[in-house]
Design an enzyme around this catalytic site. Structure first.
Site, PDB file in Angstrom:
ATOM      1  N   HIS A   6      50.796 -72.993 -18.130  1.00  0.00           N
ATOM      2  CA  HIS A   6      50.737 -74.012 -19.201  1.00  0.00           C
ATOM      3  C   HIS A   6      52.115 -74.721 -19.541  1.00  0.00           C
ATOM      4  O   HIS A   6      52.349 -75.174 -20.652  1.00  0.00           O
ATOM      5  CB  HIS A   6      50.438 -73.241 -20.317  1.00  0.00           C
ATOM      6  CG  HIS A   6      48.684 -72.837 -20.428  1.00  0.00           C
ATOM      7  ND1 HIS A   6      48.096 -72.058 -21.215  1.00  0.00           N
ATOM      8  CD2 HIS A   6      48.096 -73.430 -19.630  1.00  0.00           C
ATOM      9  CE1 HIS A   6      46.820 -71.878 -21.002  1.00  0.00           C
ATOM     10  NE2 HIS A   6      46.634 -72.573 -20.006  1.00  0.00           N
ATOM     11  N   CYS A  59      57.958 -92.156 -18.671  1.00  0.00           N
ATOM     12  CA  CYS A  59      58.305 -92.202 -17.195  1.00  0.00           C
ATOM     13  C   CYS A  59      57.764 -90.876 -16.738  1.00  0.00           C
ATOM     14  O   CYS A  59      58.150 -90.946 -15.257  1.00  0.00           O
ATOM     15  CB  CYS A  59      59.700 -92.564 -16.904  1.00  0.00           C
ATOM     16  SG  CYS A  59      60.896 -91.726 -17.404  1.00  0.00           S
TER      17      CYS A  59
END
Ligand code: BJW
Ligand code: ZN
Length: 264
Positions: free
Chosen positions: A134, A145
């Site tokens: 996770h 970006c």
């Protein structure tokens, strides 16, 4: 030692290949609140399920960012506990342990570094580093970006859990930064996940520590072990949906059970 625990311990000591899956419970004794027990700060008024989502970040990025900044400060003050260290020592001594964690707190990684320095000469910590399914709390990712970077230090004036702080921006494209974690509805890294499922199905034993076994796809990993007729040992304070299926269930705190279970 109970008979059950002795059997589980023998299984682990004889296994050639072991998969360890951990969740928030392994860090509870370090002072990191678990998700479903958490009642402090923003957890009082917002359920983790409502904050750890891309929708929440779109709706109110500052609220979500402030929650993570508070958690970063909290985790920054925590240390690995006896459970993390027992797993790290076992992985370094044993040689073939796949440690897979749902936790984003970095405490398994730090335990590996500590355990590697306990021997003379020091060991390579790499075999005890976890796969972090996770993501990592202490890393940022640009929402524009995608650039990843270490999170800026969060010390400074002590802000409480409900204090709002402005969201940091990407140094390259000025889009909002977010923590480099996996929120509900987002995909986990496919190859890490596939590796974990394959390892579980091929391991001689799968040890599952401190997870509510509610959040998928991670909760499917021990199921893959069971599907391949591999024994599963569960360590938890409470019963979970996995408990009725586990081969051995050891009830109690990970920091007490693991050092005994994994003693080498
Ligand atoms: C102790 C202890 C002590 C306490 N000693 N024990 C199948 C069925 C239904 C739903 C789904 C499904 N498949 C997918 C879903 C949806 C969803 C999901 O699972 N929802 C369920 C809640 C119903 N899953 C997802 O959305 C996942 N993504 C996905 O499926 O993407 C699909 C996709 C594919 C392709 C393209 C796009 C999408 C993503 C899940 C991400 C989870 N993220 C979080 C937040 C991470 C960032 C952050 O930290 O903020 O991860 S949520 C939170 O839950 C966190 C945890 O890692 C995770 C698991 O929690 P964990 O570790 O089990 O903690 P707790 O608190 O639940 O339990 C603690 C346990 O410890 C308890 O049992 C205690 O008893 C015990 N304990 N002290 C031992 N001392
Ligand atoms: Zn950017």
């Amino acid at each position: 030692m109970t008979e059950l625990r002795a059997e589980a311990r023998e299984l682990l000591s004889k296994a050639e290949r072991v998969v360890v899956l951990t969740g928030a419970g392994v860090s509870a004794e370090s002072g990191v609140p678990t998700f479903r027990d958490a009642t402090t700060g923003l957890w009082r008024s917002h359920r983790p399920e409502d904050l750890a989502t891309p929708e929440a970040f779109r709706r109110d990025p500052e609220l979500v960012w402030s929650w993570y900044q508070w958690r970063r400060r909290l985790v920054g003050r925590c240390e690995p506990n006896a459970g993390h260290l027992a797993i790290a020592r076992f992985a370094l001594a044993h040689g073939h342990v796949d440690l897979v964690t749902q936790n984003v707190d970095g405490l398994h990684h730090r335990a590996a570094l500590t355990a590697a320095l306990e021997t003379s000469p020091p060991k390579d910590p790499l075999p005890a580093f976890p796969t972090e399914l996770h993501g990592a709390l202490m890393r940022d990712r640009c929402s524009g970006c995608g650039l990843r970077s270490d999170a800026a230090p969060t010390d400074g004036p002590e802000a409480g859990p409900d204090v709002r702080v402005p969201v940091a921006r990407c140094s390259e494209c000025r889009a909002l930064l977010r923590p480099d974690v996996v929120w509900f509805g987002e995909a986990l890294d496919v190859s890490a996940l596939e590796d974990a499922f394959t390892a579980a199905a091929e391991a001689d034993v799968c040890l599952v520590v401190g997870t509510s076994s509610l959040v998928y796809p991670a909760a499917g990993i021990p199921r893959a072990a069971l599907g391949a007729d591999r024994p599963v040992i569960e360590v938890n304070m409470e019963a979970t949906p996995l408990t009725p299926h586990a081969t051995y269930t050891l009830n109690g705190p990970a920091g007490r059970i693991l050092p005994e279970l994994l003693a080498t």
